[in-house]
Design an enzyme around this catalytic site. Structure first.
Site, PDB file in Angstrom:
ATOM      1  CB  SER A   1      -7.513   1.262   7.261  1.00 44.20           C
ATOM      2  OG  SER A   1      -8.344   0.117   7.180  1.00 44.20           O
TER       3      SER A   1
ATOM      4  CE1 TYR B   1      -3.038  -1.493   5.657  1.00 37.99           C
ATOM      5  CE2 TYR B   1      -5.151  -2.141   6.608  1.00 37.99           C
ATOM      6  CZ  TYR B   1      -4.422  -1.370   5.720  1.00 37.99           C
ATOM      7  OH  TYR B   1      -5.061  -0.479   4.898  1.00 37.99           O
TER       8      TYR B   1
HETATM    9  N1  LIG Z   1      -8.036  -0.848  -0.728  1.00 40.05           N
HETATM   10  C1  LIG Z   1      -8.636  -0.805   0.450  1.00 40.05           C
HETATM   11  O1  LIG Z   1      -9.619  -1.527   0.731  1.00 40.05           O
HETATM   12  C2  LIG Z   1      -8.161   0.151   1.509  1.00 40.05           C
HETATM   13  C3  LIG Z   1      -8.988   0.327   2.638  1.00 40.05           C
HETATM   14  C4  LIG Z   1      -8.571   1.206   3.635  1.00 40.05           C
HETATM   15  C5  LIG Z   1      -7.379   1.886   3.509  1.00 40.05           C
HETATM   16  N2  LIG Z   1      -6.595   1.688   2.401  1.00 40.05           N
HETATM   17  C6  LIG Z   1      -5.338   2.427   2.332  1.00 40.05           C
HETATM   18  O2  LIG Z   1      -5.369   3.269   1.192  1.00 40.05           O
HETATM   19  C7  LIG Z   1      -4.039   3.484   0.725  1.00 40.05           C
HETATM   20  C8  LIG Z   1      -3.979   3.215  -0.768  1.00 40.05           C
HETATM   21  O3  LIG Z   1      -4.244   1.841  -0.998  1.00 40.05           O
HETATM   22  P1  LIG Z   1      -4.818   1.308  -2.374  1.00 40.05           P
HETATM   23  O4  LIG Z   1      -6.051   0.546  -2.066  1.00 40.05           O
HETATM   24  O5  LIG Z   1      -4.866   2.400  -3.358  1.00 40.05           O
HETATM   25  O6  LIG Z   1      -3.688   0.235  -2.742  1.00 40.05           O
HETATM   26  P2  LIG Z   1      -2.850  -0.017  -4.066  1.00 40.05           P
HETATM   27  O7  LIG Z   1      -3.692   0.132  -5.270  1.00 40.05           O
HETATM   28  O8  LIG Z   1      -2.153  -1.307  -3.825  1.00 40.05           O
HETATM   29  O9  LIG Z   1      -1.776   1.185  -4.059  1.00 40.05           O
HETATM   30  C9  LIG Z   1      -0.774   1.230  -3.106  1.00 40.05           C
HETATM   31  C10 LIG Z   1       0.206   2.318  -3.462  1.00 40.05           C
HETATM   32  O10 LIG Z   1       1.231   2.342  -2.467  1.00 40.05           O
HETATM   33  C11 LIG Z   1       2.498   2.277  -3.104  1.00 40.05           C
HETATM   34  N3  LIG Z   1       3.457   1.521  -2.319  1.00 40.05           N
HETATM   35  C12 LIG Z   1       3.286   0.334  -1.709  1.00 40.05           C
HETATM   36  N4  LIG Z   1       4.445  -0.067  -1.162  1.00 40.05           N
HETATM   37  C13 LIG Z   1       5.362   0.911  -1.440  1.00 40.05           C
HETATM   38  C14 LIG Z   1       6.734   1.084  -1.152  1.00 40.05           C
HETATM   39  N5  LIG Z   1       7.462   0.179  -0.468  1.00 40.05           N
HETATM   40  N6  LIG Z   1       7.351   2.194  -1.606  1.00 40.05           N
HETATM   41  C15 LIG Z   1       6.672   3.116  -2.318  1.00 40.05           C
HETATM   42  N7  LIG Z   1       5.366   3.000  -2.637  1.00 40.05           N
HETATM   43  C16 LIG Z   1       4.725   1.912  -2.190  1.00 40.05           C
HETATM   44  C17 LIG Z   1       2.252   1.567  -4.410  1.00 40.05           C
HETATM   45  O11 LIG Z   1       3.297   1.926  -5.296  1.00 40.05           O
HETATM   46  P3  LIG Z   1       3.718   0.963  -6.548  1.00 40.05           P
HETATM   47  O12 LIG Z   1       2.446   0.526  -7.189  1.00 40.05           O
HETATM   48  O13 LIG Z   1       4.477   1.891  -7.426  1.00 40.05           O
HETATM   49  O14 LIG Z   1       4.484  -0.152  -5.990  1.00 40.05           O
HETATM   50  C18 LIG Z   1       0.885   2.106  -4.798  1.00 40.05           C
HETATM   51  O15 LIG Z   1       1.023   3.341  -5.456  1.00 40.05           O
HETATM   52  C19 LIG Z   1      -3.128   2.566   1.552  1.00 40.05           C
HETATM   53  O16 LIG Z   1      -2.549   3.325   2.585  1.00 40.05           O
HETATM   54  C20 LIG Z   1      -4.105   1.563   2.135  1.00 40.05           C
HETATM   55  O17 LIG Z   1      -3.629   1.047   3.359  1.00 40.05           O
HETATM   56  C21 LIG Z   1      -6.967   0.849   1.399  1.00 40.05           C
END
Ligand SMILES: NC(=O)c1ccc[n+]([C@@H]2O[C@H](COP(=O)([O-])OP(=O)(O)OC[C@H]3O[C@@H](n4cnc5c(N)ncnc54)[C@H](OP(=O)(O)O)[C@@H]3O)[C@@H](O)[C@H]2O)c1
Length: 259
Positions: free
Chosen positions: A144, A157
């Protein structure tokens, strides 16, 4: 990495995606499912959403809670047991927490460090040896911009994502000449359920919201076209990251002034 075959049971390249039940991970599954030949192993926690993505993409669902330290070993064993090998690992699972550091509950510190950092390191440890043995493989980690520059109210984070960057940098030295590469994707703000889950909206930075499909496209390019160690999204975020690295005090003054 289009051919991707090594010895194993699956005829085409095998990709393991963590966090495939939502957001970026689900978009990566959809992107690769659009190309025939990929065998997709989809990790997530929520059975219903994971099964929906699996049904839509033809992937195999592997459920596990990454907060459990034993989960990385189980996911790796399930993945290799199911497909014979893993050619590409996309570690997209992640969780956020935002608010003053003095207010973060100890359990949230543990969760963020376990899911965003420790589980990724453990999973790479489990998956990497069979890649090195075959002399080919790709690892793509979701970092990130918060990890590159640090963000107020997101200290834990940001620290976890920064550590992931240093992990990728360090491992890249060891991987030189092995045929295995590691990339870190550093998005700004992506329109996914991430913010709703953490309970606070994204900080108002003026950054344009990315779609998960844009991030998935960057992952596609990292895997298929040309290895790049770091992929900033949008690309111009490389500049503040570089300023932060070269002149942290200047960066902090600019950040305080302009947010
Ligand atoms: N969204 C942003 O703005 C952003 C920006 C920079 C980086 N990121 C990074 O991108 C990645 C994906 O994020 P996203 O935006 O796609 O978020 P998201 O839609 O909330 O998806 C998060 C995923 O992680 C899984 N997860 C969370 N906690 C878990 C646990 N304890 N055990 C197993 N699985 C778990 C969730 O599984 P379940 O749904 O099955 O619980 C879901 O599949 C993350 O690493 C995040 O830090 C996101």
């Amino acid at each position: 990495m289009p051919e991707g075959q090594g010895q194993g049971t699956a005829p085409g390249p095998v990709m393991l995606i963590t966090g495939a039940s939502s957001g970026i991970g689900a978009a990566v599954a959809t992107r690769f499912a659009a190309v025939p030949g990929w065998r997709l192993l989809l990790h997530g926690r929520d059975a219903e959403r994971l099964d929906q993505v699996a049904a839509r993409t033809g992937g195999t669902a592997l459920r596990a809670d990454l907060a459990d330290p034993a989960s990385a070993g189980r996911i790796a064993a399930d993945a290799i047991g199911t497909a014979g090998r893993v050619d590409v690992l996309v570690a997209a699972a992640g969780v956020g927490w935002a608010g003053p550091f003095t207010a973060i509950p100890p359990s949230a510190i543990d969760e963020v460090l376990a899911v965003d950092l420790a589980s990724v390191v453990h999973l790479v440890r489990q998956i990497l040896p069979q890649m090195v043995e075959r002399g080919r493989g790709r690892i793509v980690l979701l970092g990130s911009i918060a990890g590159a520059v640090g963000v107020g109210d997101e200290a834990v984070y940001s620290a976890a994502k920064a550590a992931l960057g240093t992990f990728a940098d360090s491992l890249a030295y060891e991987l030189r000449g092995t045929g295995v590469t590691i990339s870190l994707v550093l998005p700004g703000i992506v329109d996914t359920p991430f913010f709703e889950r953490r309970g606070t909206p994204p900080r108002r930075t003026g950054l344009k919201l990315l779609t998960p499909e844009q991030v998935a496209e960057a992952v596609w390019r990292a895997v298929m076209l040309r290895h790049r160690a770091e992929i900033f999204l949008p690309q111009w975020l490389r500049l503040p990251a570089r300023i932060h690295g070269a002149a942290p005090l200047v960066f902090r003054r600019l950040a305080e002034r302009f947010g």
